[in-house]
Each structure stands twice: as structure tokens, then as C-alpha cells.
Design a protein around this motif. Structure first.
Motif, PDB file in Angstrom:
ATOM      1  N   ARG A 122       0.558  -1.550   0.266  1.00 53.26           N
ATOM      2  CA  ARG A 122      -0.038  -0.234  -0.407  1.00 53.26           C
ATOM      3  C   ARG A 122       0.948   1.081  -0.232  1.00 53.26           C
ATOM      4  O   ARG A 122       0.797   1.697  -0.847  1.00 53.26           O
ATOM      5  N   LEU A 123       2.664   1.360   0.342  1.00 56.94           N
ATOM      6  CA  LEU A 123       2.872   2.478   0.824  1.00 56.94           C
ATOM      7  C   LEU A 123       3.649   2.147  -0.257  1.00 56.94           C
ATOM      8  O   LEU A 123       3.560   3.929  -0.899  1.00 56.94           O
ATOM      9  N   ARG A 124       3.679   1.791  -0.839  1.00 51.60           N
ATOM     10  CA  ARG A 124       4.205   1.559  -2.734  1.00 51.60           C
ATOM     11  C   ARG A 124       2.916   2.322  -3.945  1.00 51.60           C
ATOM     12  O   ARG A 124       3.956   2.864  -4.487  1.00 51.60           O
ATOM     13  N   PHE A 125       1.736   1.622  -3.140  1.00 52.70           N
ATOM     14  CA  PHE A 125       1.228   2.331  -4.028  1.00 52.70           C
ATOM     15  C   PHE A 125       0.691   3.873  -3.701  1.00 52.70           C
ATOM     16  O   PHE A 125       0.917   4.523  -4.684  1.00 52.70           O
ATOM     17  N   TYR A 126       0.489   4.158  -3.219  1.00 57.44           N
ATOM     18  CA  TYR A 126       0.349   5.556  -1.897  1.00 57.44           C
ATOM     19  C   TYR A 126       1.704   6.494  -2.920  1.00 57.44           C
ATOM     20  O   TYR A 126       1.539   7.685  -3.570  1.00 57.44           O
ATOM     21  N   ARG A 127       2.389   5.754  -2.851  1.00 63.14           N
ATOM     22  CA  ARG A 127       4.268   6.669  -3.706  1.00 63.14           C
ATOM     23  C   ARG A 127       3.941   7.160  -4.648  1.00 63.14           C
ATOM     24  O   ARG A 127       4.323   7.841  -5.133  1.00 63.14           O
ATOM     25  N   LYS A 128       3.921   6.152  -5.108  1.00 65.38           N
ATOM     26  CA  LYS A 128       3.266   6.192  -6.938  1.00 65.38           C
ATOM     27  C   LYS A 128       2.380   7.046  -7.043  1.00 65.38           C
ATOM     28  O   LYS A 128       2.185   7.940  -8.084  1.00 65.38           O
ATOM     29  N   ILE A 129       0.890   7.239  -6.390  1.00 64.68           N
ATOM     30  CA  ILE A 129      -0.362   8.403  -6.554  1.00 64.68           C
ATOM     31  C   ILE A 129       0.692   9.314  -6.623  1.00 64.68           C
ATOM     32  O   ILE A 129       0.537  10.941  -7.113  1.00 64.68           O
ATOM     33  N   HIS A 130       1.159   9.985  -4.848  1.00 63.48           N
ATOM     34  CA  HIS A 130       1.959  10.646  -4.497  1.00 63.48           C
ATOM     35  C   HIS A 130       2.910  10.924  -5.862  1.00 63.48           C
ATOM     36  O   HIS A 130       2.259  12.814  -6.454  1.00 63.48           O
ATOM     37  N   GLY A 131       3.960  10.578  -6.215  1.00 63.64           N
ATOM     38  CA  GLY A 131       5.189  11.009  -7.430  1.00 63.64           C
ATOM     39  C   GLY A 131       3.944  11.254  -9.013  1.00 63.64           C
ATOM     40  O   GLY A 131       4.824  12.096  -9.368  1.00 63.64           O
ATOM     41  N   VAL A 132       2.885  10.604  -8.970  1.00 57.19           N
ATOM     42  CA  VAL A 132       2.035  10.286 -10.043  1.00 57.19           C
ATOM     43  C   VAL A 132       2.020  12.893 -10.291  1.00 57.19           C
ATOM     44  O   VAL A 132       1.520  13.025 -11.497  1.00 57.19           O
ATOM     45  N   LEU A 133       1.029  12.165  -9.238  1.00 54.65           N
ATOM     46  CA  LEU A 133       0.293  13.479  -8.787  1.00 54.65           C
ATOM     47  C   LEU A 133       1.707  14.774  -8.978  1.00 54.65           C
ATOM     48  O   LEU A 133       0.642  15.951  -9.345  1.00 54.65           O
ATOM     49  N   GLY A 134       2.651  14.613  -8.272  1.00 56.79           N
ATOM     50  CA  GLY A 134       3.195  15.482  -8.068  1.00 56.79           C
ATOM     51  C   GLY A 134       3.765  15.970  -9.225  1.00 56.79           C
ATOM     52  O   GLY A 134       3.845  17.328 -10.095  1.00 56.79           O
ATOM     53  N   GLY A 135       4.322  15.241 -10.285  1.00 62.37           N
ATOM     54  CA  GLY A 135       4.857  15.184 -11.285  1.00 62.37           C
ATOM     55  C   GLY A 135       4.087  16.222 -12.474  1.00 62.37           C
ATOM     56  O   GLY A 135       4.353  16.779 -12.869  1.00 62.37           O
ATOM     57  N   THR A 136       2.234  15.014 -12.450  1.00 58.64           N
ATOM     58  CA  THR A 136       1.494  15.212 -13.586  1.00 58.64           C
ATOM     59  C   THR A 136       1.504  17.396 -13.212  1.00 58.64           C
ATOM     60  O   THR A 136       1.374  18.290 -14.134  1.00 58.64           O
ATOM     61  N   LEU A 137       1.098  17.272 -12.194  1.00 60.79           N
ATOM     62  CA  LEU A 137       0.377  19.034 -11.850  1.00 60.79           C
ATOM     63  C   LEU A 137       0.935  19.633 -11.117  1.00 60.79           C
ATOM     64  O   LEU A 137       0.770  20.683 -10.889  1.00 60.79           O
ATOM     65  N   PHE A 138       3.019  19.232 -11.427  1.00 59.21           N
ATOM     66  CA  PHE A 138       3.722  20.096 -10.586  1.00 59.21           C
ATOM     67  C   PHE A 138       3.849  21.841 -11.094  1.00 59.21           C
ATOM     68  O   PHE A 138       3.662  22.749 -10.394  1.00 59.21           O
TER      69      PHE A 138
END
Length: 194
Positions: free
Chosen positions: A10-26
Motif C-alpha cells: 500500500r505504501l508503494r501504491f501511495y508513493r506512486k500516486i503521490h509521485g504521478v500527481l506531483g509530476g503531472t500537476l507540478f
């Protein structure tokens, strides 16, 4: 042990969501942060972002000129002192009774005219930079540019950014708290084995 593996997954999944959102919407988060900071400081910018509201001769409405006369003066001032090419379509007329002053704010550009309510004298011609910054901040700039009355872009933009910020907060909290919890569980299990 299975519980720790599930939490790690779950932690890896949340890290992936966090990273994708951060990169996309930076870029959009950066715009919101910078414009929000500027809007917070607009009254303390020494007139750079938000013009000072000047004071008229009298705060007594009985002495004031009629609004249509003041409007004619504002339109003439816009044409003569700013540009004859600019639209005179008004966004609002902002009367400040305690100051005896009226601001004419235009719909299609960022010029503003402050007049003395009693004499009709031009107190200030301003460029409303804070209005531009606000439109960038809330996403309504594109709606204004394309002249969309219903503001669909603003609605979409604020919805996406609001939901993204909520997801960022949730995943960020879990990224902070999750590893601590896993470490605590590992320590508890290793203590039981000893």
C-alpha cells in the motif's frame, strides 16, 4: 508478516500516486502557490499589485454627482488617458462611501479609474494587476480569454486541483506515517521472537 507486506505494498501504491500527481500537476501547483502568495501580500505591496484607494472631497452622498455623470467622466478618461481602443464595458462600479470615491472596473482589460464622487476629478488611473493574478490563481483567465460566460475551465481547474490537493494530503500523510508504523511493527515482532 503478511500484514507488513500488505502495508508495504500500500505504501508503494501511495508513493506512486503521490509521485504521478506531483509530476503531472507540478506546474499548476507552482502557479497556485506563487499567485496565492502574491494575493496574500497585495495590500502590502506599496501599490504595485493593488492600487491605493484615494479619498474624495466629501463622504456625504448629498454632494455627489450622479453615477451616470461619473461614468461618462470615467469613459472619457479611459479613452483620453489610457487608450481609445479599450472597451468601456464595465465589470463593476465600486463606490466607497466612507472615502467619497468611486472605482470603475472594466470587464475586458485591467485598467481602473478612481474618481472623486463630489467633483468628478480623476484621483487615480490604475492597472489592476491583482485582478490578473486572481484570474491566474483560480483558472478563470482562460475563460476570460476565450470569453466563456459559464466559466467551465475555472470549474474544471479548481475541481482537479482541489481533488489533487486532497489526494496529496492523504498520500503524503500515509507516506510519512506508514514507514513509522511498519518499523514499529517489525520492532514489536522481533521483540516477541526474542
Amino acid at each position: 508478516m503478511k500484514d507488513i507486506k500488505d502495508r508495504s505494498r500500500r505504501l508503494r501504491f501511495y508513493r506512486k500516486i503521490h509521485g504521478v500527481l506531483g509530476g503531472t500537476l507540478f506546474f499548476f501547483f507552482l502557479i497556485i502557490a506563487v499567485t496565492g502568495l502574491l494575493l496574500g501580500w497585495k495590500k502590502h505591496s506599496g501599490g504595485v499589485l493593488l492600487a491605493k484607494s484615494y479619498k474624495g472631497v466629501s463622504a456625504d452622498p448629498k454632494t455627489w454627482l450622479p453615477v451616470d455623470s461619473l461614468q461618462k467622466i470615467a469613459f472619457n478618461t479611459l479613452r483620453d488617458s489610457v487608450s481609445a481602443e479599450l472597451s468601456t464595458e464595465l465589470d463593476r462600479i465600486d463606490i466607497r462611501p466612507q472615502k467619497g470615491m468611486v472605482k470603475f472596473v472594466f470587464a475586458d482589460h485591467y485598467a481602473g479609474i478612481q474618481l472623486d464622487c463630489t467633483t468628478g476629478q480623476v484621483l487615480h488611473i490604475e492597472t489592476r494587476r491583482s485582478d490578473f493574478i486572481e484570474k491566474l490563481h483560480d483558472g478563470s483567465y482562460l475563460d476570460a480569454l476565450i470569453k466563456l460566460d459559464e466559466q467551465p475551465f475555472k470549474l474544471l481547474y479548481t475541481s482537479i486541483m482541489g481533488i489533487a490537493l486532497i489526494l496529496f494530503s492523504v498520500t503524503g500523510f500515509y507516506l510519512y506515517y506508514g514507514p513509522k508504523r511498519i518499523r514499529q511493527e517489525k520492532l514489536t515482532r522481533s521483540a516477541k521472537l526474542v
